[in-house]
Design a protein around this motif. Structure first.
Motif, PDB file in Angstrom:
ATOM      1  N   TYR A 175       0.921  -1.064   0.267  1.00 31.34           N
ATOM      2  CA  TYR A 175       0.313   0.026  -0.280  1.00 31.34           C
ATOM      3  C   TYR A 175       1.161   1.309   0.530  1.00 31.34           C
ATOM      4  CZ  TYR A 175       1.119   0.191   4.760  1.00 31.34           C
ATOM      5  OH  TYR A 175       1.861   0.272   6.394  1.00 31.34           O
ATOM      6  N   GLY A 176       0.541   2.139  -0.127  1.00 31.62           N
ATOM      7  CA  GLY A 176       0.710   3.738  -0.310  1.00 31.62           C
ATOM      8  C   GLY A 176       0.609   4.143  -1.681  1.00 31.62           C
ATOM      9  N   CYS A 177       0.573   5.626  -2.079  1.00 30.89           N
ATOM     10  CA  CYS A 177       0.733   6.492  -2.857  1.00 30.89           C
ATOM     11  C   CYS A 177       1.252   5.577  -4.384  1.00 30.89           C
ATOM     12  CB  CYS A 177       1.388   7.949  -2.911  1.00 30.89           C
ATOM     13  SG  CYS A 177       0.669   8.351  -1.293  1.00 30.89           S
ATOM     14  N   SER A 178       0.547   5.448  -5.617  1.00 27.58           N
ATOM     15  CA  SER A 178       0.894   5.079  -6.639  1.00 27.58           C
ATOM     16  C   SER A 178       1.357   3.214  -6.737  1.00 27.58           C
ATOM     17  CB  SER A 178       2.567   5.963  -6.967  1.00 27.58           C
ATOM     18  OG  SER A 178       3.682   5.118  -6.640  1.00 27.58           O
ATOM     19  N   VAL A 179       0.835   3.261  -4.898  1.00 29.71           N
ATOM     20  CA  VAL A 179       1.283   1.618  -4.761  1.00 29.71           C
ATOM     21  C   VAL A 179      -0.438   1.200  -5.764  1.00 29.71           C
ATOM     22  CG1 VAL A 179       0.933  -0.785  -3.885  1.00 29.71           C
ATOM     23  CG2 VAL A 179       3.119   1.912  -3.298  1.00 29.71           C
ATOM     24  N   TRP A 180       0.112   0.171  -6.613  1.00 29.20           N
ATOM     25  CA  TRP A 180      -1.686  -0.777  -6.929  1.00 29.20           C
ATOM     26  C   TRP A 180      -0.901  -2.557  -7.285  1.00 29.20           C
ATOM     27  CZ3 TRP A 180      -3.164   0.573 -12.853  1.00 29.20           C
ATOM     28  CH2 TRP A 180      -5.092  -0.853 -12.718  1.00 29.20           C
ATOM     29  N   PRO A 181      -1.338  -3.281  -5.986  1.00 28.89           N
ATOM     30  CA  PRO A 181      -1.322  -4.759  -5.671  1.00 28.89           C
ATOM     31  C   PRO A 181      -2.630  -5.125  -6.491  1.00 28.89           C
ATOM     32  CG  PRO A 181      -2.004  -3.414  -4.360  1.00 28.89           C
ATOM     33  CD  PRO A 181      -2.040  -2.718  -4.804  1.00 28.89           C
ATOM     34  N   ILE A 225      -8.119  -9.066  -4.411  1.00 31.05           N
ATOM     35  CA  ILE A 225      -7.712  -8.451  -3.641  1.00 31.05           C
ATOM     36  C   ILE A 225      -7.078  -7.036  -4.542  1.00 31.05           C
ATOM     37  CG2 ILE A 225      -6.124  -7.819  -2.004  1.00 31.05           C
ATOM     38  CD1 ILE A 225      -5.319 -10.754  -1.106  1.00 31.05           C
ATOM     39  N   GLU A 226      -7.696  -5.899  -4.636  1.00 35.18           N
ATOM     40  CA  GLU A 226      -7.017  -4.807  -5.302  1.00 35.18           C
ATOM     41  C   GLU A 226      -7.207  -3.509  -4.668  1.00 35.18           C
ATOM     42  OE1 GLU A 226      -6.835  -4.001  -9.861  1.00 35.18           O
ATOM     43  OE2 GLU A 226      -8.684  -4.663  -9.615  1.00 35.18           O
ATOM     44  N   GLY A 227      -6.602  -3.082  -4.956  1.00 33.04           N
ATOM     45  CA  GLY A 227      -6.481  -1.446  -4.058  1.00 33.04           C
ATOM     46  C   GLY A 227      -5.568   0.000  -4.698  1.00 33.04           C
ATOM     47  N   ILE A 228      -5.762   0.768  -4.925  1.00 39.44           N
ATOM     48  CA  ILE A 228      -4.484   1.476  -4.981  1.00 39.44           C
ATOM     49  C   ILE A 228      -4.163   3.119  -3.504  1.00 39.44           C
ATOM     50  CG2 ILE A 228      -5.033   1.726  -7.427  1.00 39.44           C
ATOM     51  CD1 ILE A 228      -6.947   4.538  -7.213  1.00 39.44           C
ATOM     52  N   ASN A 229      -3.237   3.359  -3.900  1.00 41.18           N
ATOM     53  CA  ASN A 229      -2.925   4.935  -3.148  1.00 41.18           C
ATOM     54  C   ASN A 229      -3.106   4.492  -2.095  1.00 41.18           C
ATOM     55  OD1 ASN A 229      -1.546   6.153  -5.194  1.00 41.18           O
ATOM     56  ND2 ASN A 229      -3.558   7.053  -5.890  1.00 41.18           N
ATOM     57  N   LYS A 230      -4.157   4.832  -1.082  1.00 44.89           N
ATOM     58  CA  LYS A 230      -4.565   5.003   0.141  1.00 44.89           C
ATOM     59  C   LYS A 230      -6.188   5.148   0.772  1.00 44.89           C
ATOM     60  CE  LYS A 230      -1.068   9.202   2.031  1.00 44.89           C
ATOM     61  NZ  LYS A 230      -0.828  10.162   2.457  1.00 44.89           N
ATOM     62  N   MET A 231      -6.539   4.170  -0.690  1.00 48.00           N
ATOM     63  CA  MET A 231      -8.057   3.149  -0.196  1.00 48.00           C
ATOM     64  C   MET A 231      -6.998   2.051   0.612  1.00 48.00           C
ATOM     65  SD  MET A 231      -8.916   2.202  -4.050  1.00 48.00           S
ATOM     66  CE  MET A 231     -10.046   0.764  -3.090  1.00 48.00           C
ATOM     67  N   SER A 271      -9.394  -4.332   5.694  1.00 45.60           N
ATOM     68  CA  SER A 271      -9.091  -5.484   4.710  1.00 45.60           C
ATOM     69  C   SER A 271      -7.590  -5.224   3.889  1.00 45.60           C
ATOM     70  CB  SER A 271      -9.881  -5.465   3.763  1.00 45.60           C
ATOM     71  OG  SER A 271     -10.782  -4.182   3.407  1.00 45.60           O
ATOM     72  N   TYR A 272      -7.781  -3.937   4.095  1.00 41.76           N
ATOM     73  CA  TYR A 272      -6.820  -3.233   3.089  1.00 41.76           C
ATOM     74  C   TYR A 272      -5.583  -1.754   4.070  1.00 41.76           C
ATOM     75  CZ  TYR A 272      -4.079  -1.450  -1.594  1.00 41.76           C
ATOM     76  OH  TYR A 272      -3.935  -0.705  -2.400  1.00 41.76           O
ATOM     77  N   GLY A 273      -4.539  -1.910   3.705  1.00 39.82           N
ATOM     78  CA  GLY A 273      -3.639  -0.571   3.585  1.00 39.82           C
ATOM     79  C   GLY A 273      -3.300  -1.068   5.581  1.00 39.82           C
ATOM     80  N   GLU A 274      -3.244  -0.161   5.509  1.00 40.39           N
ATOM     81  CA  GLU A 274      -1.848   0.727   7.473  1.00 40.39           C
ATOM     82  C   GLU A 274      -2.779  -0.481   8.288  1.00 40.39           C
ATOM     83  OE1 GLU A 274      -0.187   2.904  10.859  1.00 40.39           O
ATOM     84  OE2 GLU A 274      -1.432   4.253   8.659  1.00 40.39           O
ATOM     85  N   SER A 275      -4.340  -0.573   7.957  1.00 35.11           N
ATOM     86  CA  SER A 275      -5.006  -1.468   9.550  1.00 35.11           C
ATOM     87  C   SER A 275      -5.127  -2.937   8.605  1.00 35.11           C
ATOM     88  CB  SER A 275      -6.511  -0.607   8.965  1.00 35.11           C
ATOM     89  OG  SER A 275      -7.409  -0.916   8.050  1.00 35.11           O
ATOM     90  N   PHE A 276      -5.296  -3.316   8.015  1.00 34.35           N
ATOM     91  CA  PHE A 276      -4.412  -4.919   7.311  1.00 34.35           C
ATOM     92  C   PHE A 276      -3.374  -5.260   8.487  1.00 34.35           C
ATOM     93  CE2 PHE A 276      -2.791  -8.092   4.894  1.00 34.35           C
ATOM     94  CZ  PHE A 276      -3.931  -8.916   4.715  1.00 34.35           C
ATOM     95  N   ALA A 277      -2.266  -4.292   8.183  1.00 36.35           N
ATOM     96  CA  ALA A 277      -1.146  -5.268   8.334  1.00 36.35           C
ATOM     97  C   ALA A 277      -1.564  -4.957  10.413  1.00 36.35           C
ATOM     98  CB  ALA A 277       0.133  -4.173   7.878  1.00 36.35           C
ATOM     99  N   SER A 278      -1.645  -4.364  10.543  1.00 40.66           N
ATOM    100  CA  SER A 278      -1.583  -3.907  12.297  1.00 40.66           C
ATOM    101  C   SER A 278      -2.490  -5.198  12.790  1.00 40.66           C
ATOM    102  CB  SER A 278      -2.380  -2.888  12.773  1.00 40.66           C
ATOM    103  OG  SER A 278      -1.689  -1.307  11.923  1.00 40.66           O
TER     104      SER A 278
END
Length: 399
Positions: A113-119, A137-143, A190-197
């Motif tokens: 995750y992060g700006c410009s990131v599209w996994p 699983i899909e997201g972009i930027n700060k979703m 389900s995504y981003g920093e909260s998923f990792a935490s």
């Protein structure tokens, strides 16, 4: 009466989808995680992202097993990238394809995750767009939440009023006229920093004649039937899926062929790089309508801080089937017994879809936005040409 009958159909299909045991086909974990995957080895000509997907010989620092025994797939965050060049990343595709009657379980500790990131963790048939794509699983930027989707040609739709936790925001799966039928995850973490935490979580996808069903559980809620599964798995206790695409509104065997599993991380491109989506949360200043804003802001120069969180950490990817013949080659033919399984499998016969579908990602934070085609004719360019040659020869024989 029509509405009542449709509701009964959805209920019966859901019950059918939940009532099966599946045998282990492939266990991608530990030191052998990458054994049955092919590296794309080409620049991103699929979604116009600003990355070059490395081949396996170049992947030492981008695709590896860490000290915990988990598989890492990441973007290069150490190199200085000059203007007009692309940053290295990874795209891998399973060497196996999966026919109808299969279940795929992804146990993940960290998502990019992060700006410009599209996994993406997704699947596609050999013939795109004619045989469909499933975005798990899909997201972009700060979703902050995951997005799921199907991409097909005209005639497939996502049903509303199912027992799924989330309902579709776009019902038309026709990728040629939009961005496919999308479902935004409403569960937390389900995504981003909260998923990792939260310690990550698990997704499972059932690819079945009765429909395509996707589940998500944050780490604390993963069912015991998954954590204790060995040579088989029972999905009957999984409860309502996060997203449901029953065959009542999309004829799955018509629109979906055998699917290849794909994991990739691109940067910017046709979705994450759209100025109106990138600019508000990721651009420090400047012309937020500039189409190169994402590339200039993040991709070039030193990416150490920008891409520190741009990595997957997989505990495992395990696949299951109603029997071993679900494991097929790209043309839907069962694989030989010597290549069919790393676990135990039994039974014979298979159910294989054929038809059409397409690929194109969509929206962020509930809004839909086309992302460009993720064409997946073959994992590698050389494989593509070989496949085309075989197809041409076979068509000549038929004529």
């Amino acid at each position: 009466m029509k509405t009542f009958l449709s509701t009964l159909t959805l209920v019966s299909l859901s019950q059918l989808a939940l009532g099966a045991n599946y045998t282990l086909l492939k266990d991608h974990s530990g030191n052998g995680f990458f054994d049955d995957w092919a590296f794309f080895g080409n620049y991103d000509n699929l979604t116009n992202g600003d990355v070059t997907y490395v081949n396996q010989s170049q992947s030492t620092n981008l695709a590896f097993i860490n000290s915990a025994g988990h598989a890492i797939v990441k973007v290069d965050n150490t190199s200085f990238v000059p203007y007009n060049e692309k940053r290295n990343s990874v795209r891998i595709g399973s060497k196996d394809y999966y026919a109808l009657g299969s279940v795929w379980v992804f146990d993940i500790a960290h998502l990019p995750y992060g700006c410009s990131v599209w996994p993406g963790v997704w699947s596609s048939a050999f013939k795109w767009p004619d045989q469909g794509e499933i975005d798990i699983i899909e997201g972009i930027n700060k979703m902050t939440a995951n997005q799921m989707a199907l991409h097909t040609f005209a005639g497939c739709n996502a049903a509303t009023g199912t027992n799924a936790i989330n309902q579709p925001s776009i019902a038309n799966c026709n990728d040629t006229q939009g961005s496919g039928c999308t479902v935004a995850e409403k569960q937390s973490n389900s995504y981003g920093e909260s998923f990792a935490s939260a310690g990550g979580g698990v997704w499972a996808t059932q690819f079945d004649e009765s429909g395509i069903f996707i589940w998500f559980w944050t780490r604390a809620s993963v069912p015991a039937s998954i954590t204790t599964a060995t040579n088989s798995i029972d999905i009957s206790s999984w409860g309502n899926p996060s997203a449901a695409f029953p065959s009542s509104s999309c004829n799955i065997p018509q629109f979906f062929g055998p699917q290849q599993l794909i994991v990739d991380i691109t940067l910017c491109g046709d979705w994450a790089g759209i100025p109106s989506l990138f600019g508000p949360s990721c651009a420090p200043s400047g012309n937020q309508s500039d189409p190169s804003l994402c590339y200039i802001t993040d991709v070039i120069n030193n990416g150490t801080s920008d891409y520190a969180t741009a990595y997957f950490e997989f505990n495992s990817i395990r696949t299951y089937g109603v029997n071993s013949s679900v494991l097929v080659s790209f043309d839907g033919k069962p694989e030989s017994s010597s290549n069919s399984s790393t676990g135990s499998s039994s039974g014979s016969g298979s159910s294989s879809g054929s038809g059409s579908g397409s690929s194109n990602s969509s929206g962020s934070n509930g809004s839909s936005q086309g992302s460009g085609a993720k064409i997946n004719l073959m994992v590698t360019p050389s494989g593509l040409y070989a496949g085309m040659a075989v197809a041409t020869f076979l068509s000549w024989l038929v004529l």
